[in-house]
Scaffold this motif. Sequence first.
Motif, short mmCIF file in Angstrom:
data_model
loop_
_atom_site.label_atom_id
_atom_site.label_comp_id
_atom_site.label_asym_id
_atom_site.label_seq_id
_atom_site.Cartn_x
_atom_site.Cartn_y
_atom_site.Cartn_z
N PRO A 48 0.85 -1.20 0.00
CA PRO A 48 0.00 0.00 0.00
C PRO A 48 0.88 1.24 0.00
O PRO A 48 1.81 1.34 0.81
CB PRO A 48 -0.76 -0.13 1.33
CG PRO A 48 0.11 -0.96 2.21
CD PRO A 48 0.90 -1.87 1.31
N TYR A 88 -0.31 6.72 -4.32
CA TYR A 88 0.18 6.04 -5.54
C TYR A 88 -0.53 4.73 -5.87
O TYR A 88 -0.64 4.38 -7.05
CB TYR A 88 1.69 5.81 -5.43
CG TYR A 88 2.41 7.10 -5.12
CD1 TYR A 88 2.49 8.11 -6.08
CD2 TYR A 88 2.93 7.35 -3.85
CE1 TYR A 88 3.09 9.32 -5.79
CE2 TYR A 88 3.53 8.56 -3.55
CZ TYR A 88 3.61 9.55 -4.52
OH TYR A 88 4.18 10.74 -4.22
N MET A 107 -4.17 3.44 1.83
CA MET A 107 -4.92 3.33 3.08
C MET A 107 -6.21 4.17 3.01
O MET A 107 -6.23 5.25 2.44
CB MET A 107 -4.07 3.76 4.27
CG MET A 107 -3.54 5.14 4.22
SD MET A 107 -2.58 5.47 5.71
CE MET A 107 -1.41 6.66 5.10
N GLN A 165 -6.77 -1.60 2.15
CA GLN A 165 -6.15 -1.32 3.45
C GLN A 165 -6.91 -0.21 4.16
O GLN A 165 -7.19 0.84 3.57
CB GLN A 165 -4.70 -0.88 3.32
CG GLN A 165 -4.07 -0.80 4.72
CD GLN A 165 -2.72 -0.15 4.77
OE1 GLN A 165 -2.56 1.01 4.43
NE2 GLN A 165 -1.73 -0.91 5.20
N ASN A 185 -3.75 -1.01 8.62
CA ASN A 185 -2.46 -0.32 8.67
C ASN A 185 -2.07 -0.10 10.13
O ASN A 185 -2.69 0.69 10.84
CB ASN A 185 -2.60 1.02 7.93
CG ASN A 185 -1.33 1.84 7.95
OD1 ASN A 185 -0.44 1.61 8.78
ND2 ASN A 185 -1.23 2.80 7.06
N HIS A 194 6.80 -5.23 8.14
CA HIS A 194 7.87 -4.37 7.64
C HIS A 194 9.00 -4.51 8.67
O HIS A 194 8.81 -4.15 9.84
CB HIS A 194 7.35 -2.93 7.53
CG HIS A 194 8.37 -1.96 7.04
ND1 HIS A 194 8.14 -0.61 6.97
CD2 HIS A 194 9.64 -2.14 6.59
CE1 HIS A 194 9.21 0.00 6.49
NE2 HIS A 194 10.13 -0.90 6.26
N PHE A 229 11.95 5.05 7.18
CA PHE A 229 12.14 4.26 5.96
C PHE A 229 13.61 3.94 5.71
O PHE A 229 13.98 3.42 4.68
CB PHE A 229 11.52 4.97 4.75
CG PHE A 229 10.03 5.06 4.86
CD1 PHE A 229 9.23 3.97 4.56
CD2 PHE A 229 9.43 6.22 5.32
CE1 PHE A 229 7.85 4.03 4.69
CE2 PHE A 229 8.05 6.30 5.46
CZ PHE A 229 7.27 5.21 5.14
N ASN A 285 8.43 -7.53 4.40
CA ASN A 285 8.48 -6.27 3.65
C ASN A 285 9.69 -5.44 4.10
O ASN A 285 10.04 -5.45 5.27
CB ASN A 285 7.17 -5.49 3.89
CG ASN A 285 7.22 -4.05 3.38
OD1 ASN A 285 6.95 -3.12 4.14
ND2 ASN A 285 7.54 -3.85 2.13
N GLY A 286 10.27 -4.75 3.13
CA GLY A 286 11.35 -3.81 3.44
C GLY A 286 12.57 -4.01 2.57
O GLY A 286 13.23 -5.04 2.64
N GLY A 287 12.83 -3.02 1.70
CA GLY A 287 14.10 -2.97 0.99
C GLY A 287 14.26 -3.91 -0.19
O GLY A 287 15.37 -4.05 -0.71
N MET A 335 6.63 -8.42 0.07
CA MET A 335 5.93 -7.20 -0.33
C MET A 335 6.93 -6.12 -0.75
O MET A 335 7.94 -5.91 -0.09
CB MET A 335 5.09 -6.69 0.85
CG MET A 335 4.36 -5.40 0.57
SD MET A 335 3.42 -4.83 2.00
CE MET A 335 1.84 -5.60 1.70
N ILE A 336 6.60 -5.46 -1.85
CA ILE A 336 7.51 -4.45 -2.41
C ILE A 336 6.84 -3.08 -2.38
O ILE A 336 5.71 -2.93 -2.87
CB ILE A 336 7.90 -4.82 -3.85
CG1 ILE A 336 8.54 -6.22 -3.85
CG2 ILE A 336 8.84 -3.78 -4.45
CD1 ILE A 336 9.02 -6.67 -5.19
N GLY A 337 7.52 -2.09 -1.82
CA GLY A 337 6.95 -0.75 -1.71
C GLY A 337 7.58 0.23 -2.69
O GLY A 337 7.16 0.35 -3.84
N ARG A 338 8.64 0.91 -2.23
CA ARG A 338 9.17 2.00 -3.04
C ARG A 338 9.65 1.59 -4.42
O ARG A 338 9.54 2.37 -5.37
CB ARG A 338 10.28 2.72 -2.26
CG ARG A 338 9.70 3.65 -1.20
CD ARG A 338 10.71 3.99 -0.16
NE ARG A 338 11.13 2.81 0.59
CZ ARG A 338 12.05 2.82 1.53
NH1 ARG A 338 12.67 3.93 1.82
NH2 ARG A 338 12.36 1.71 2.17
#
Length: 326
Positions: free
Chosen positions: A18, A22, A43, A72, A100, A172, A180, A203-205, A224-227
């Motif tokens: 989430p 975006y 969210m 979410q 969240n 995360h 972050f 999740n993370g990185g 999970m992929i974010g940025r």
Amino acid sequence: MSDFFKDNLLKNDLVAAPLAGYSHLPYRRILRKFFNGIIYSEMISVEGLARRNKETMEYLDRLESDTPLVFQIFGGKPENYAEAVRVAENECQVDAFDVNMGCPVKKVIKAGGGCSLLGDLGRIKAVVSNIRHATEKPFSIKIRIGLDEKNLVYKEILKIAENEGVNALVVHGRTKRDMFGGTVRIDILQEIADMANITVIGNGGVAGYNTYREMKATGVAGIMIGRSMMKAPWVFKAIEDKCSDDDLYNYLSPAEIGSLLIELWSYMLEHTKGRGMKETHYMHILKKFAVWFCKGFEMAADFRTNIYKTNSIDEVLSLIRQFYRC
Ligand SMILES: Cc1cc2nc3c(=O)[nH]c(=O)nc-3n(C[C@H](O)[C@H](O)[C@H](O)COP(=O)(O)O)c2cc1C
């Protein structure tokens, strides 16, 4: 009985995070070109849903083909969660929900949501129990490992989740204090994957096949992929093709990336129609994507300056066509 998280992760173990601002319907249409797995929505406020606030309800906009999709939700008051999930289910097709509990942004914390829940296990229990009693839909909770290194709460939250019928735990691997940055605690993700009796998503990185493999080795069921998905929506296909982290921005040709941006704009325009949304709202977001997608390209700095200077969508599209040669 089918298990939404487990079954979908067996088909594709990657998950789109989430991302407020975006992970909206137009961008999800772009993600779907590269990805048939689980996507999390931006969210959505439980207070807004419970009041059927018009703007909040628009976050539920979805296409039937945009599945598997997790909505979410966030908020501070446990009593609003039950009504929020009921409203969402009455309004549209719902595959699953997520809460969240990991957002460190001031606005969300002030409202009592996101990371503020990590410091109040009683409230976490009330939130998940209210949701479980209000819906049969599968749901996950998305947490950080703790408030800081001295206040790690993942074990306690896992226990609550398992006892209260939560279907999946998204972790995360950073603390609230890390925001972050900081190291993602792969060791803790492994510990959770070993302990858990419910589905765990790490999740993370993750930014390519190298970091994907590192997280996969912990035994989590989903990654999970974010940025990276915000800056390279093709990351899901790239990882499937074993593209290294270093090569992520060479995975598509400039013309292919440019065409994606033009396509994204057409979805944004479509989404504004009939909703009273302003084109400029999405134009600003399109500019950001246009700048993010060209990481490492020659003349990227000039392109960035020029695109941020203009407020005309025709000029934005023309700059994209010139720069990406599409
Ligand atoms: C711009 C932005 C918006 C985000 N919005 C949300 C959100 O709405 N809900 C949420 O749980 N996390 C949100 N996050 C956190 C991401 O989902 C993810 O947990 C975090 O970025 C770490 O993953 P990454 O290292 O792959 O980026 C957001 C992060 C960013 C950078």
